[in-house]
Design a protein around this motif. Structure first.
Motif, PDB file in Angstrom:
ATOM      1  N   LEU A   1       7.667  -9.279 -27.005  1.00 17.75           N
ATOM      2  CA  LEU A   1       7.547 -10.694 -27.344  1.00 17.75           C
ATOM      3  C   LEU A   1       6.204 -11.277 -26.921  1.00 17.75           C
ATOM      4  O   LEU A   1       5.854 -12.382 -27.335  1.00 17.75           O
ATOM      5  CB  LEU A   1       8.666 -11.504 -26.675  1.00 17.75           C
ATOM      6  CG  LEU A   1       9.970 -11.663 -27.452  1.00 17.75           C
ATOM      7  CD1 LEU A   1      10.676 -10.331 -27.612  1.00 17.75           C
ATOM      8  CD2 LEU A   1      10.891 -12.663 -26.767  1.00 17.75           C
ATOM      9  N   CYS A   2       5.455 -10.560 -26.093  1.00 19.76           N
ATOM     10  CA  CYS A   2       4.212 -11.088 -25.534  1.00 19.76           C
ATOM     11  C   CYS A   2       3.050 -10.948 -26.515  1.00 19.76           C
ATOM     12  O   CYS A   2       2.963  -9.989 -27.286  1.00 19.76           O
ATOM     13  CB  CYS A   2       3.857 -10.356 -24.246  1.00 19.76           C
ATOM     14  SG  CYS A   2       5.017 -10.625 -22.902  1.00 19.76           S
ATOM     15  N   THR A   3       2.143 -11.904 -26.451  1.00 23.65           N
ATOM     16  CA  THR A   3       0.847 -11.775 -27.108  1.00 23.65           C
ATOM     17  C   THR A   3      -0.225 -11.687 -26.028  1.00 23.65           C
ATOM     18  O   THR A   3       0.036 -11.958 -24.859  1.00 23.65           O
ATOM     19  CB  THR A   3       0.564 -12.993 -28.014  1.00 23.65           C
ATOM     20  OG1 THR A   3       0.814 -14.194 -27.275  1.00 23.65           O
ATOM     21  CG2 THR A   3       1.457 -12.977 -29.247  1.00 23.65           C
ATOM     22  N   ARG A   4      -1.435 -11.314 -26.423  1.00 21.71           N
ATOM     23  CA  ARG A   4      -2.527 -11.224 -25.460  1.00 21.71           C
ATOM     24  C   ARG A   4      -2.840 -12.613 -24.893  1.00 21.71           C
ATOM     25  O   ARG A   4      -2.632 -13.628 -25.576  1.00 21.71           O
ATOM     26  CB  ARG A   4      -3.781 -10.637 -26.109  1.00 21.71           C
ATOM     27  CG  ARG A   4      -3.617  -9.213 -26.611  1.00 21.71           C
ATOM     28  CD  ARG A   4      -4.953  -8.648 -27.074  1.00 21.71           C
ATOM     29  NE  ARG A   4      -5.677  -9.569 -27.940  1.00 21.71           N
ATOM     30  CZ  ARG A   4      -5.477  -9.681 -29.247  1.00 21.71           C
ATOM     31  NH1 ARG A   4      -4.548  -8.932 -29.841  1.00 21.71           N
ATOM     32  NH2 ARG A   4      -6.178 -10.540 -29.962  1.00 21.71           N
ATOM     33  N   PRO A   5      -3.385 -12.687 -23.675  1.00 25.44           N
ATOM     34  CA  PRO A   5      -3.640 -13.988 -23.049  1.00 25.44           C
ATOM     35  C   PRO A   5      -4.481 -14.940 -23.893  1.00 25.44           C
ATOM     36  O   PRO A   5      -4.270 -16.145 -23.852  1.00 25.44           O
ATOM     37  CB  PRO A   5      -4.352 -13.615 -21.751  1.00 25.44           C
ATOM     38  CG  PRO A   5      -3.837 -12.256 -21.422  1.00 25.44           C
ATOM     39  CD  PRO A   5      -3.652 -11.566 -22.738  1.00 25.44           C
ATOM     40  N   THR A   6      -5.441 -14.405 -24.653  1.00 29.44           N
ATOM     41  CA  THR A   6      -6.332 -15.285 -25.406  1.00 29.44           C
ATOM     42  C   THR A   6      -5.931 -15.434 -26.874  1.00 29.44           C
ATOM     43  O   THR A   6      -6.587 -16.157 -27.624  1.00 29.44           O
ATOM     44  CB  THR A   6      -7.777 -14.738 -25.348  1.00 29.44           C
ATOM     45  OG1 THR A   6      -7.777 -13.376 -25.817  1.00 29.44           O
ATOM     46  CG2 THR A   6      -8.303 -14.777 -23.916  1.00 29.44           C
ATOM     47  N   ALA A   7      -4.864 -14.763 -27.298  1.00 35.28           N
ATOM     48  CA  ALA A   7      -4.443 -14.818 -28.703  1.00 35.28           C
ATOM     49  C   ALA A   7      -3.624 -16.075 -28.977  1.00 35.28           C
ATOM     50  O   ALA A   7      -3.157 -16.752 -28.049  1.00 35.28           O
ATOM     51  CB  ALA A   7      -3.640 -13.570 -29.056  1.00 35.28           C
ATOM     52  N   ARG A   8      -3.439 -16.390 -30.267  1.00 34.03           N
ATOM     53  CA  ARG A   8      -2.565 -17.506 -30.655  1.00 34.03           C
ATOM     54  C   ARG A   8      -1.151 -17.218 -30.164  1.00 34.03           C
ATOM     55  O   ARG A   8      -0.624 -16.128 -30.341  1.00 34.03           O
ATOM     56  CB  ARG A   8      -2.574 -17.681 -32.175  1.00 34.03           C
ATOM     57  CG  ARG A   8      -1.637 -18.799 -32.659  1.00 34.03           C
ATOM     58  CD  ARG A   8      -1.509 -18.765 -34.182  1.00 34.03           C
ATOM     59  NE  ARG A   8      -2.728 -19.180 -34.815  1.00 34.03           N
ATOM     60  CZ  ARG A   8      -3.007 -20.426 -35.215  1.00 34.03           C
ATOM     61  NH1 ARG A   8      -2.096 -21.377 -35.014  1.00 34.03           N
ATOM     62  NH2 ARG A   8      -4.139 -20.724 -35.790  1.00 34.03           N
TER      63      ARG A   8
END
Length: 872
Positions: free
Chosen positions: A316-323
């Protein structure tokens, strides 16, 4: 018996040095600036524990430790004994060895380090004692005081809550060089208030950090965005007091420091952030630390896992800087489940969603979260709102979610949803696929609106045919995954081609009725709202009615004790008429259960004792007007009276239209529970087959108990069938290790993003003693509160106000006695709301923390028309 740090010796066992000591040693080895010290291991205190075990007070404690009322006195007696303990020759020698390199003028911080403390499942933060500024002469007394704190009632109560053993306390003690800090505090590698993974939070005060641990001072608060290393905000705390170290030893509580200044600089805050990040990176989990600054030198005093945050599954996670993606937790919002579904149930619901999306869209769309709409991950059902936002207007989505959870809908209204919309989501193909598949359903809508009686007959026949087909499937002729697919495909076809379209017609009918009254008064609007209440042929309401009728067949001379009644039934002592009615009830409803979407939960047929508790409560209803049948009839009469009043405001042609539309609602509105009833029926067929496999494996000693099979995944079970040498216990251990951090989460809210952040509504305004929520079912009732965390926790007496987080069909019998219903979560389509409306009971949802706000016995009025609860 002592372990020095920093030191290059072998890393000791946590059972010897405790959680705090273990973490201090690890931080020292990471090269972090940890004040030096040593640990008196658990072996150091073996003589004291042996002495304690030989006392009469200890024997009394062991016999009565489960009695909460006696706990305070039991602990007082034990601590009085330990207060007289002295260090023996060997203990004194070990203490002398640890102090050898420290000058006589040194001061020390003496802290507990229990093996259970600062671990993954419980922090014990602030539970044990700490003594600061201790000189060498006073160390023995400080050690004895810390040792005694392991027998404190607050420690033992905390252990009991976290299922830690009470039979043998265990203790190590950290003796560490005291830092004469100008400022100190705590740092959290995630934001503990909103669960945001990218925000680091620092609490700070002047002096020693004990004022923050104890909660005696309001700290300065710094929030830093970790990816950008930018300060998001800083809030000046009141810093009502600070604790300063005395030169000779001991501490002084004072208010002389400059409270109107920040206790640390922005540069110092960033240095604390970097140290915290290093620790969290090493442990690979969210951590909080205690730190201190002495002459601008940063010291790290403690590190422990954050045990209260919501652990987000990796997919469920996205990268810290992604939308960021926005999610809606269906399991929590609709079912009220804090803990995840079992691995087996989770796998089953992946296949349910696959079947449903394939039926609706012609493709599965569940394996890749970034492209999914509904999906299942790590034991929870979710909706990817970022993709839904690209399909539907925000207002439409919020309106739909309000039917399930008013608080979640309000949170979405207050959030900036445009920043979550997924611009890469391709909707053209989905719209085309949906239109192709929705065309046959339009014919069902039309037929339902024009001939609702005939439509209901066809729906009922389709449901019976489905139940017959799945009950007679030959599961032995196919693999288990294929069997599950066949059942879930059949379920999806029944729901999406038959029951759901027919029920949606009732919503269209309600919409058309409201259009007949474009300038409806408040009274007329309330009357229109009653038109879809107390509808016939609702399978869940019928279950409550049938259980009541069953209770009335109990012989008058049978014991009123539920256990005795159940025993009489087991022994065949109840008459034949009751037994026949009982068999009929189980035949129709035996596959249902409390928290029934969790297939590990026992069904009514598995554990009939659950029903006998309810039978005894229903048996106490002696006045005919209080029976659920009478209440239901009264609500129907009210609805019919409202129809007559509404007719008076219409022209003859409009009256005919109103009657036609009401006919749609009356004939088809009861289908609102048919979808779930039939899905659970189909999954129960799968469940029964899997339990048959489990029984065989228990006989073959491949499993320890039947219930273990629900901690296996679907493919694990299939592989176990194909390979008799497969080590099932090893797989169980692996699955449980994965689920453990997910099960111990304390924070939950159904709207959150892919960096863990919760989106909660701002607190509503209400006068003193008043609480405002979402009005679900109308009516005004005064009664006494009864808070229930489970359906069978305690009896609900007639007229009591039921307060629960959420309910499912297993709670239905309780609604008979309930004067009104208050729910933490839910909306008009949540189970509790539906049944309350059917029984004509006032119901209010969306009262955050309701199970904690109210106490048993409190007198309140519940106004279901305006969503207000007032304490009287």
């Amino acid at each position: 018996m002592i372990v020095l740090f920093p030191d290059k010796q072998t890393l000791p066992l946590i059972s010897q040095v405790g959680g705090k000591g273990f973490n201090l040693i690890k931080m020292s080895r990471l090269g972090l600036n940890v004040p030096p010290g040593f640990i008196l291991t658990s072996h150091f205190f073996t003589p004291w524990f042996k002495q304690l075990q030989q006392t009469a007070a200890w024997e009394t404690f062991i016999k009565n430790r489960g009695d909460a009322e006696q706990l305070q006195q039991l602990c007082t007696d034990l601590k009085a004994i330990t207060a007289r303990y002295t260090l023996d020759a060997e203990q004194l020698k070990n203490l002398h060895d640890g102090l050898a390199k420290y000058p006589d003028i040194s001061l020390f911080a003496v802290r507990s380090s229990s093996p259970e403390e600062d671990c993954n499942n419980a922090s014990f933060a602030g539970v044990y004692d700490t003594v600061l500024g201790v000189n060498k002469q006073n160390l023995p007394a400080a050690i004895r005081d810390i040792f005694s704190s392991c027998l404190d009632p607050r420690v033992l109560s905390y252990k009991a809550q976290h299922h830690a053993g009470l039979s043998m306390p265990n203790m190590a003690i950290v003796i560490q060089k005291q830092i004469r800090s100008e400022s100190a505090g705590m740092a959290f590698s995630i934001n503990p208030l909103n669960n945001d993974y990218d925000e680091l939070v620092i609490n700070a005060n002047f002096g020693l950090g004990e004022t923050l641990v104890s909660g005696s001072a309001s700290p300065d608060i710094f929030i830093i965005n970790q990816p950008s290393k930018q300060l998001v905000s800083k809030t000046l705390g009141a810093k009502e007091c600070c604790l300063l170290l005395n030169k000779e030893g001991g501490t002084t509580l004072t208010t002389t420091e400059p409270a109107q200044q920040f206790s640390i600089s922005d540069t110092q805050a960033l240095a604390i952030m970097e140290a915290t990040q290093k620790i969290a990176s090493h442990y690979q989990q969210a951590m909080d630390i205690e730190w201190a600054l002495e002459k601008d030198c940063l010291y790290l005093l403690q590190a422990r896992p954050i045990t209260t945050h919501n652990v987000l599954p990796l997919k469920l996670c996205t990268r810290p800087t992604a939308r960021r993606r926005l999610y809606f937790d269906i399991t929590l919002s609709v079912q009220g489940f804090h803990k995840p579904l079992s691995p087996f149930t989770s796998d089953i619901f992946v296949r349910v969603i696959k079947a449903a999306t394939h039926e609706m869209l012609g493709k599965h769309m569940v394996d890749d979260v970034s492209k999914a709409l509904p999906f299942c991950a790590s034991g929870r059902l979710y909706l990817n709102l970022s993709n839904v936002l690209h399909l539907l207007p925000s207002a439409r989505i919020i309106q739909a979610i309000r039917c399930m959870d008013g608080l979640a809908a309000t949170a979405l209204e207050e959030a900036n949803l445009d920043r979550f919309r997924n611009p890469d989501f391709v909707k053209a193909g989905l719209i085309f696929a949906t239109l192709i598949r929705i065309f046959p359903r339009i014919l069902i809508f039309h037929r339902a609106l024009t001939d609702p009686k005939k439509t209901r007959q066809k729906v009922d026949k389709a449901c019976l045919d489905f139940q017959h087909r799945v009950s007679n499937m030959n599961s032995d002729a196919m693999t288990l995954p294929d069997f599950v697919k066949q059942v879930t495909d059949e379920s999806a076809v029944l729901i999406l081609r038959t029951t759901e379209p027919a029920f949606v017609a009732t919503k269209i009918a309600m919409w058309k009725i409201r259009r007949l009254f474009p300038d409806a008064s408040a009274a007329q609007s309330q009357m229109i709202n009653t038109l879809d209440q107390s509808l016939p042929d609702n399978i869940t309401v019928a279950m409550g009615h049938d259980l009541f009728l069953l209770s009335q067949q109990l012989p008058a001379d049978v014991s009123s004790d539920p256990a005795a009644l159940y025993q009489a039934w087991q022994q065949g002592k109840l008459d034949a008429n009751f037994q026949k009615s009982w068999n009929d009830f189980i035949s129709r409803y035996g596959h249902r259960a409390v928290e029934e979407i969790e297939l590990a939960q026992p069904r009514f047929r598995d554990n009939p004792a659950l029903l006998f508790d309810q039978l005894q409560q229903l048996r106490k209803i002696t006045h005919p007007e209080q029976s659920p049948l009478a209440l239901f009839a009264t609500a129907q009469n009210k609805r019919n009276a409202n129809i007559r009043k509404l007719e008076q405001a219409l022209q003859p042609r409009q009256r005919k239209k109103l009657h036609q539309l009401v006919g749609v609602i009356v004939n088809l509105g009861g289908l609102r529970e048919a979808h779930k009833y039939n899905v659970i029926f189909g999954l129960d067929v799968v469940r029964s087959d899997v339990l048959r496999i489990a029984d065989q494996w228990v006989t073959e000693k491949r499993l320890d108990q039947t219930q273990d099979i629900f901690d296996l995944r679907l493919l694990d079970i299939q592989q176990g069938r194909e390979n008799r040498q497969l080590d099932l216990r090893k797989i169980l251990h692996k699955n449980r290790a994965y689920y453990q951090p997910l099960q111990q989460c304390k924070q939950h809210f159904p709207v959150f993003d892919s960096r863990g952040r919760f989106y909660k509504p701002k607190p509503g305004k209400a006068t003193a003693g008043e609480f405002s929520g979402q009005p679900i079912s109308s009516g005004l009732v005064t009664g006494r509160i009864k808070v229930l965390h489970t359906a069978h926790e305690k009896p609900l007496l007639a007229g009591e106000i039921l307060v629960a987080r959420a309910t499912d069909p297993g709670w239905t019998p309780l609604f008979v006695n309930a004067g009104a219903i208050i729910l933490e979560v839910g909306g008009p389509l949540q189970h509790g709301a539906i049944v309350a409306r059917e029984y004509g009971k006032p119901c209010i949802a969306g009262i955050q923390g309701a199970t904690e706000l109210f106490q048993d016995g409190e007198l309140v009025s519940v106004d279901g028309d305006f969503g207000l609860i007032r304490k009287i």
